[in-house]
Motif scaffolding. Structure first.
Motif, PDB file in Angstrom:
ATOM      1  N   LEU A  86      -4.335   7.156   8.662  1.00 36.97           N
ATOM      2  CA  LEU A  86      -4.128   6.324   7.482  1.00 36.97           C
ATOM      3  C   LEU A  86      -3.679   4.927   7.877  1.00 36.97           C
ATOM      4  CD1 LEU A  86      -3.901   6.146   4.348  1.00 36.97           C
ATOM      5  CD2 LEU A  86      -1.516   6.855   4.608  1.00 36.97           C
ATOM      6  N   VAL A  87      -2.720   4.833   8.800  1.00 37.66           N
ATOM      7  CA  VAL A  87      -2.161   3.542   9.202  1.00 37.66           C
ATOM      8  C   VAL A  87      -3.147   2.729  10.025  1.00 37.66           C
ATOM      9  CG1 VAL A  87      -0.370   2.439  10.610  1.00 37.66           C
ATOM     10  CG2 VAL A  87       0.233   4.309   9.060  1.00 37.66           C
ATOM     11  N   TYR A  88      -3.845   3.382  10.945  1.00 38.32           N
ATOM     12  CA  TYR A  88      -4.705   2.649  11.866  1.00 38.32           C
ATOM     13  C   TYR A  88      -6.158   2.518  11.395  1.00 38.32           C
ATOM     14  CZ  TYR A  88      -0.862   3.579  15.130  1.00 38.32           C
ATOM     15  OH  TYR A  88       0.370   3.650  15.728  1.00 38.32           O
ATOM     16  N   GLY A  89      -6.551   3.355  10.417  1.00 39.24           N
ATOM     17  CA  GLY A  89      -7.968   3.451  10.088  1.00 39.24           C
ATOM     18  C   GLY A  89      -8.494   2.501   9.030  1.00 39.24           C
ATOM     19  N   GLY A  90      -7.617   1.801   8.327  1.00 41.76           N
ATOM     20  CA  GLY A  90      -8.106   0.861   7.324  1.00 41.76           C
ATOM     21  C   GLY A  90      -8.522   1.507   6.023  1.00 41.76           C
ATOM     22  N   ALA A  91      -7.743   2.482   5.556  1.00 41.82           N
ATOM     23  CA  ALA A  91      -8.070   3.167   4.302  1.00 41.82           C
ATOM     24  C   ALA A  91      -7.826   2.249   3.099  1.00 41.82           C
ATOM     25  CB  ALA A  91      -7.227   4.436   4.171  1.00 41.82           C
ATOM     26  N   ARG A  92      -8.467   2.573   2.001  1.00 46.48           N
ATOM     27  CA  ARG A  92      -8.268   1.853   0.749  1.00 46.48           C
ATOM     28  C   ARG A  92      -7.768   2.826  -0.323  1.00 46.48           C
ATOM     29  NH1 ARG A  92     -10.825  -3.177   0.273  1.00 46.48           N
ATOM     30  NH2 ARG A  92     -10.806  -4.145   2.346  1.00 46.48           N
ATOM     31  N   ALA A  93      -6.784   2.391  -1.087  1.00 48.47           N
ATOM     32  CA  ALA A  93      -6.254   3.240  -2.152  1.00 48.47           C
ATOM     33  C   ALA A  93      -7.321   3.465  -3.208  1.00 48.47           C
ATOM     34  CB  ALA A  93      -5.021   2.599  -2.776  1.00 48.47           C
ATOM     35  N   GLU A  94      -7.374   4.674  -3.739  1.00 50.58           N
ATOM     36  CA  GLU A  94      -8.313   4.935  -4.830  1.00 50.58           C
ATOM     37  C   GLU A  94      -7.602   5.022  -6.175  1.00 50.58           C
ATOM     38  OE1 GLU A  94      -8.674   9.838  -4.639  1.00 50.58           O
ATOM     39  OE2 GLU A  94     -10.368   8.589  -4.033  1.00 50.58           O
ATOM     40  N   THR A  95      -6.286   5.282  -6.146  1.00 48.95           N
ATOM     41  CA  THR A  95      -5.508   5.332  -7.386  1.00 48.95           C
ATOM     42  C   THR A  95      -4.105   4.795  -7.113  1.00 48.95           C
ATOM     43  OG1 THR A  95      -6.717   7.238  -8.271  1.00 48.95           O
ATOM     44  CG2 THR A  95      -4.510   6.843  -9.154  1.00 48.95           C
ATOM     45  N   VAL A  96      -3.597   3.982  -8.038  1.00 49.33           N
ATOM     46  CA  VAL A  96      -2.246   3.429  -7.931  1.00 49.33           C
ATOM     47  C   VAL A  96      -1.537   3.619  -9.265  1.00 49.33           C
ATOM     48  CG1 VAL A  96      -0.841   1.378  -7.529  1.00 49.33           C
ATOM     49  CG2 VAL A  96      -2.957   1.716  -6.214  1.00 49.33           C
ATOM     50  N   LEU A  97      -0.336   4.198  -9.202  1.00 57.27           N
ATOM     51  CA  LEU A  97       0.509   4.365 -10.388  1.00 57.27           C
ATOM     52  C   LEU A  97       1.730   3.474 -10.249  1.00 57.27           C
ATOM     53  CD1 LEU A  97       0.572   8.283 -10.698  1.00 57.27           C
ATOM     54  CD2 LEU A  97      -1.095   6.699 -11.671  1.00 57.27           C
ATOM     55  N   VAL A  98       2.107   2.816 -11.313  1.00 56.36           N
ATOM     56  CA  VAL A  98       3.330   2.034 -11.367  1.00 56.36           C
ATOM     57  C   VAL A  98       4.185   2.594 -12.497  1.00 56.36           C
ATOM     58  CG1 VAL A  98       4.358  -0.230 -11.763  1.00 56.36           C
ATOM     59  CG2 VAL A  98       2.232  -0.042 -10.446  1.00 56.36           C
ATOM     60  N   GLY A 103       4.673   5.564 -13.102  1.00 57.95           N
ATOM     61  CA  GLY A 103       3.965   6.708 -13.658  1.00 57.95           C
ATOM     62  C   GLY A 103       2.688   6.383 -14.405  1.00 57.95           C
ATOM     63  N   GLN A 104       2.400   5.105 -14.597  1.00 57.82           N
ATOM     64  CA  GLN A 104       1.219   4.712 -15.350  1.00 57.82           C
ATOM     65  C   GLN A 104       0.131   4.206 -14.411  1.00 57.82           C
ATOM     66  OE1 GLN A 104       1.088   5.332 -18.712  1.00 57.82           O
ATOM     67  NE2 GLN A 104       3.078   6.258 -18.240  1.00 57.82           N
ATOM     68  N   PRO A 105      -1.120   4.683 -14.595  1.00 53.50           N
ATOM     69  CA  PRO A 105      -2.201   4.237 -13.704  1.00 53.50           C
ATOM     70  C   PRO A 105      -2.594   2.786 -13.968  1.00 53.50           C
ATOM     71  CG  PRO A 105      -3.066   5.628 -15.451  1.00 53.50           C
ATOM     72  CD  PRO A 105      -1.571   5.671 -15.583  1.00 53.50           C
ATOM     73  N   VAL A 106      -2.529   1.967 -12.929  1.00 48.34           N
ATOM     74  CA  VAL A 106      -3.011   0.585 -13.039  1.00 48.34           C
ATOM     75  C   VAL A 106      -4.321   0.415 -12.268  1.00 48.34           C
ATOM     76  CG1 VAL A 106      -0.699  -0.365 -13.358  1.00 48.34           C
ATOM     77  CG2 VAL A 106      -1.630  -0.147 -11.044  1.00 48.34           C
ATOM     78  N   PHE A 107      -4.610   1.397 -11.397  1.00 52.07           N
ATOM     79  CA  PHE A 107      -5.845   1.406 -10.612  1.00 52.07           C
ATOM     80  C   PHE A 107      -6.253   2.862 -10.511  1.00 52.07           C
ATOM     81  CE2 PHE A 107      -8.203   0.972  -6.505  1.00 52.07           C
ATOM     82  CZ  PHE A 107      -9.060  -0.062  -6.867  1.00 52.07           C
ATOM     83  N   LEU A 108      -7.392   3.205 -11.070  1.00 53.42           N
ATOM     84  CA  LEU A 108      -7.771   4.610 -11.196  1.00 53.42           C
ATOM     85  C   LEU A 108      -9.201   4.804 -10.700  1.00 53.42           C
ATOM     86  CD1 LEU A 108      -6.789   7.393 -12.241  1.00 53.42           C
ATOM     87  CD2 LEU A 108      -7.807   6.807 -14.452  1.00 53.42           C
TER      88      LEU A 108
END
Length: 217
Positions: A151-163, A165-170
Motif C-alpha cells: 500500500l505504501v510503496y505501490g501507489g494505490a488510490r483510494a476508492e472510497t473516503v468517509l469524513v 462517517g459520511q461518504p465524500v468520495f464513493l
C-alpha cells in the motif's frame, strides 16, 4: 514560542542540539519530504526527529509539482529517502510511515482524541484502498505481511473516503462535488494569477527567475 503549542514545518536546517530542544519542549514537527527533496535537494530530518521522541506528522508543501497532495506518495518518499540517506533498508519502515500519515498527523495537530485511529468514540474519517489492483497485489499475510508495504510503496488510490462517517468520495467518484469543474476553475485561476504577476515577478530578478529561464523549473 518553543512549546507544545508550536507546530513547526520542515525544520531541515535544525542542528542536533536544536532538534533535541524541540523535542524536550514538546513542540511538534511536520515534514514535507517530496517538496524539500525537489526544491532543496536534501533529505528532511524526519527520522532524526522521531529518534528524539518528537511528535511528527507528514504534509505537503504546495498543491502542484513536487508538493502534490498524495499522502501515500509522501509516505513512500519519506520511507525511501530515510533508507537511502542512512544506507539502511530497515529505516522508517512502511508501517511507521503509515503511522505518520494517520495517527502521527492527528497527534501533530492536537486532534488524536478525535481522529487518526479507528475506535469507538472517534470520528469515522476513513479511506478505503483496494488491495486487488496491479500496484498493490498481491497482498498476503503469511509468511510475509505485504499489505502495508504494498500500500505504501505501490501507489494505490483510494476508492472510497468517509469524513465523519459520511461518504465524500464513493467508488472512485465525488458524491457532492464536480471534480472536473473544480480542476478547470483552478487552472483558469492559476493562469490568470500568473498572467497578472508575471511582469513583476521577472523584474524581481531572483535566482528563481534565472532558474526558470534556464529550464530548471
Amino acid at each position: 514560542m518553543l512549546d507544545e503549542r508550536l507546530i513547526a514545518v520542515h525544520c531541515h536546517g535544525a542542528t542536533p542540539e536544536e532538534r533535541a530542544r524541540i523535542a524536550d519542549r514538546g513542540a511538534r514537527v511536520i515534514g514535507c519530504p517530496s517538496s524539500i527533496a525537489a526544491i532543496d535537494g536534501i533529505v528532511g530530518p524526519i527520522t532524526e526527529f522521531l529518534e528524539e521522541g518528537t511528535t511528527v506528522g507528514l504534509g505537503t508543501d504546495q498543491a502542484p509539482g513536487s508538493g502534490g497532495h498524495e499522502m501515500l506518495r509522501e509516505l513512500r518518499t519519506a520511507s525511501l529517502l530515510s533508507k537511502t540517506d542512512r544506507g539502511d533498508p530497515t529505516s522508517l519502515p512502511a508501517w511507521k510511515a503509515l503511522d505518520l500519515g494517520t495517527v502521527g498527523g492527528a497527534r501533530a495537530l492536537g486532534l488524536a482524541d478525535r481522529v487518526g485511529t479507528i475506535e469507538v468514540g472517534k470520528r469515522a474519517n476513513l479511506a478505503v484502498f483496494p488491495l486487488d489492483t496491479p500496484s498493490v497485489a498481491s497482498a498476503v499475510g503469511e509468511p510475509l505481511h505485504t499489505a502495508v508495504p504494498n500500500l505504501v510503496y505501490g501507489g494505490a488510490r483510494a476508492e472510497t473516503v468517509l469524513v465523519d462517517g459520511q461518504p465524500v468520495f464513493l467508488d472512485g467518484k465525488f458524491t457532492a462535488l464536480d471534480g472536473r469543474a473544480i480542476l478547470e476553475e483552478a487552472n483558469e485561476r492559476a493562469r490568470a494569477l500568473f498572467g497578472r504577476a508575471s511582469e513583476d515577478w521577472r523584474k524581481a530578478g531572483s535566482k528563481l527567475v534565472s532558474d526558470v529561464e534556464a529550464g530548471w523549473l
